[in-house]
Design an enzyme around this catalytic site. Structure first.
Site, PDB file in Angstrom:
ATOM      1  N   ARG A 189      31.521  47.048  35.289  1.00 34.69           N
ATOM      2  CA  ARG A 189      32.055  45.729  34.970  1.00 34.69           C
ATOM      3  C   ARG A 189      31.378  44.706  35.878  1.00 34.69           C
ATOM      4  O   ARG A 189      31.636  44.665  37.080  1.00 34.69           O
ATOM      5  CB  ARG A 189      33.582  45.718  35.178  1.00 34.69           C
ATOM      6  CG  ARG A 189      34.190  44.340  35.249  1.00 34.69           C
ATOM      7  CD  ARG A 189      35.690  44.386  35.252  1.00 34.69           C
ATOM      8  NE  ARG A 189      36.280  45.225  36.274  1.00 34.69           N
ATOM      9  CZ  ARG A 189      36.465  44.860  37.552  1.00 34.69           C
ATOM     10  NH1 ARG A 189      36.055  43.683  37.961  1.00 34.69           N
ATOM     11  NH2 ARG A 189      37.040  45.675  38.401  1.00 34.69           N
ATOM     12  N   HIS A 215      37.791  41.566  37.545  1.00 31.28           N
ATOM     13  CA  HIS A 215      38.745  42.200  36.636  1.00 31.28           C
ATOM     14  C   HIS A 215      39.230  41.194  35.589  1.00 31.28           C
ATOM     15  O   HIS A 215      39.251  41.474  34.397  1.00 31.28           O
ATOM     16  CB  HIS A 215      39.921  42.747  37.437  1.00 31.28           C
ATOM     17  CG  HIS A 215      41.021  43.310  36.610  1.00 31.28           C
ATOM     18  ND1 HIS A 215      40.882  44.453  35.853  1.00 31.28           N
ATOM     19  CD2 HIS A 215      42.292  42.879  36.400  1.00 31.28           C
ATOM     20  CE1 HIS A 215      42.013  44.711  35.219  1.00 31.28           C
ATOM     21  NE2 HIS A 215      42.887  43.767  35.532  1.00 31.28           N
ATOM     22  N   TYR A 243      36.547  43.716  47.189  1.00 30.22           N
ATOM     23  CA  TYR A 243      36.487  45.175  47.142  1.00 30.22           C
ATOM     24  C   TYR A 243      35.126  45.733  46.730  1.00 30.22           C
ATOM     25  O   TYR A 243      34.973  46.945  46.633  1.00 30.22           O
ATOM     26  CB  TYR A 243      37.572  45.727  46.205  1.00 30.22           C
ATOM     27  CG  TYR A 243      37.582  45.146  44.796  1.00 30.22           C
ATOM     28  CD1 TYR A 243      36.764  45.674  43.801  1.00 30.22           C
ATOM     29  CD2 TYR A 243      38.413  44.082  44.469  1.00 30.22           C
ATOM     30  CE1 TYR A 243      36.770  45.154  42.524  1.00 30.22           C
ATOM     31  CE2 TYR A 243      38.430  43.552  43.183  1.00 30.22           C
ATOM     32  CZ  TYR A 243      37.608  44.092  42.215  1.00 30.22           C
ATOM     33  OH  TYR A 243      37.609  43.570  40.941  1.00 30.22           O
TER      34      TYR A 243
END
Length: 378
Positions: free
Chosen positions: A266, A270, A279
């Site tokens: 990805r 998100h 992260y």
């Protein structure tokens, strides 16, 4: 069952040791083509390229609309175009697709109006398209619940005597849910014609894959349930389409469910509400950018003489037209009807729902009545 038969059964379920791949990151064919899979015809690959370009432009436009406040939220699938397009092209129009909230690009590829695709994410309605007409279930936000729905639909198709197939699109995080394993077990026992397609983009929101599973690959999670498994390079459209086509044919022929794990990434956060820099680092993103599925397929087609500058320009022009039409449609204001709260809660409204609807209708009617002011003369 003898030891030999048991060994053969297990071997028949195991995925390849490394993800199936036809095309390298630079667009060149791999040194040794994977055995057991057929490369799609070049015309199919040209069609897939067009759909990937359109899908990416839709995705970037939807992301921009979110920043402009036209969408409540948008989970981008940029970087997963090969998975999104490959999944749809592997199915027949009469097969069923069960998508997640991140699979908007797949819905556009399926032929659903982009405005209808974004209805849910805009907050206008639970689902903007007709699932029965499109054979696409509503986009599912809770993790893995649509996997059970897909299995139930597949079993229904089997019992009716047809050869339809259901495909459930799943993220890596959903494979840690109990619903996922319940669906695999039921599908294997009843040999339901369902394909579980896991798009492993390496993060369940912010949780890296290594923190949620100790399996060598998510594809191995089907073996304990007796489900045939495979893993594929999810950024290689040629491989994704070859493997998914074989998986769908396996299910359609009555051999039961099939689990495919696609290794992809990805590229964006998100959702627009997420800060991915908390992260993952830039080096990781740049490394995956080099494996971009769209540029890989374009380089592959150009090397084969199947894509010219004129072809690519025409597709980009079509993509810009799609984005412009989407902007116009999304800028049109919608007028919500509060009474729609009571629609489709049950096939037949309960007495309580009818009473609540009548109360709200009466309140709205009173609110719409003009107020009369009386003045008192001295």
């Amino acid at each position: 069952m003898s030891v030999k038969s048991l060994r053969q059964t297990v071997q028949g379920l195991l995925p390849s040791l490394t993800p199936v791949r036809f095309v390298a990151e630079d667009g060149t064919p791999v040194a040794k083509a994977p055995a057991g899979y057929t490369e799609p015809p070049v015309e199919t690959l040209r069609d897939a390229y067009r759909r990937m370009v359109l899908g990416r432009r839709f995705d970037t436009q939807a992301t921009a609309l979110t920043k402009q406040g036209r969408l409540a939220v948008y989970p981008s699938s940029r970087g997963q175009e090969a998975c999104q397009v490959g999944a749809v092209l592997a199915l027949r129009p009469d097969d069923w697709l069960f998508p997640t909230y991140r699979d908007s690009m797949a819905l556009v590829t399926r032929g659903i109006d982009p405005l209808e695709v974004l209805t849910l994410l805009r907050g206008d309605w639970h689902c903007g398209y007709d699932p029965a007409a499109t054979r696409v279930a509503p986009q599912c936000t809770p993790l893995a619940t649509q996997v059970l729905h897909a299995t139930g639909m597949a079993e229904s198709l089997r019992r009716k005597g047809g050869d339809g197939v259901a495909m459930a699109l799943v993220g890596d995080g959903a494979t840690s849910e109990g619903d996922f394993h319940e669906a695999l077990n039921f599908a294997a026992v009843f040999r339901a014609p369902v394909v579980f397609f896991v798009q492993n983009n390496k993060y369940a929101i912010s949780v890296p894959l290594a923190r949620q599973t100790a399996a060598p690959a998510l594809a191995y999670k089907g073996i304990g349930h007796g489900v045939r498994c495979e893993q594929v390079d999810g950024n290689d459209l040629v491989a994704v389409l070859a493997v998914l086509t074989a998986a769908v044919e396996h299910a359609r022929a009555g051999h039961g469910p099939f689990l495919v794990e696609a290794h992809t990434y990805r590229m964006d956060a998100h959702t627009n509400a997420d800060d991915a820099t908390r992260y993952r680092d830039d080096e990781e993103v740049e490394r995956w950018s080099a494996a971009d599925p769209l540029s890989r397929l374009e380089a592959h087609l150009r090397a084969r003489g199947a894509l010219t500058d004129e072809d690519a320009a025409a597709v980009r022009e079509e993509a810009e037209a799609l984005a412009a039409e989407l902007r116009v449609g999304m800028n049109a204001e919608t007028v919500p009807d509060p009474l729609e709260l009571f629609d489709h809660v049950y096939a037949e409204p309960t007495p309580q729902l009818r009473e609540q609807r009548a109360l709200l209708a009466a309140e709205l009617s009173e609110a719409d009545e003009p107020t009369t002011f009386q003045t008192q003369e001295d």
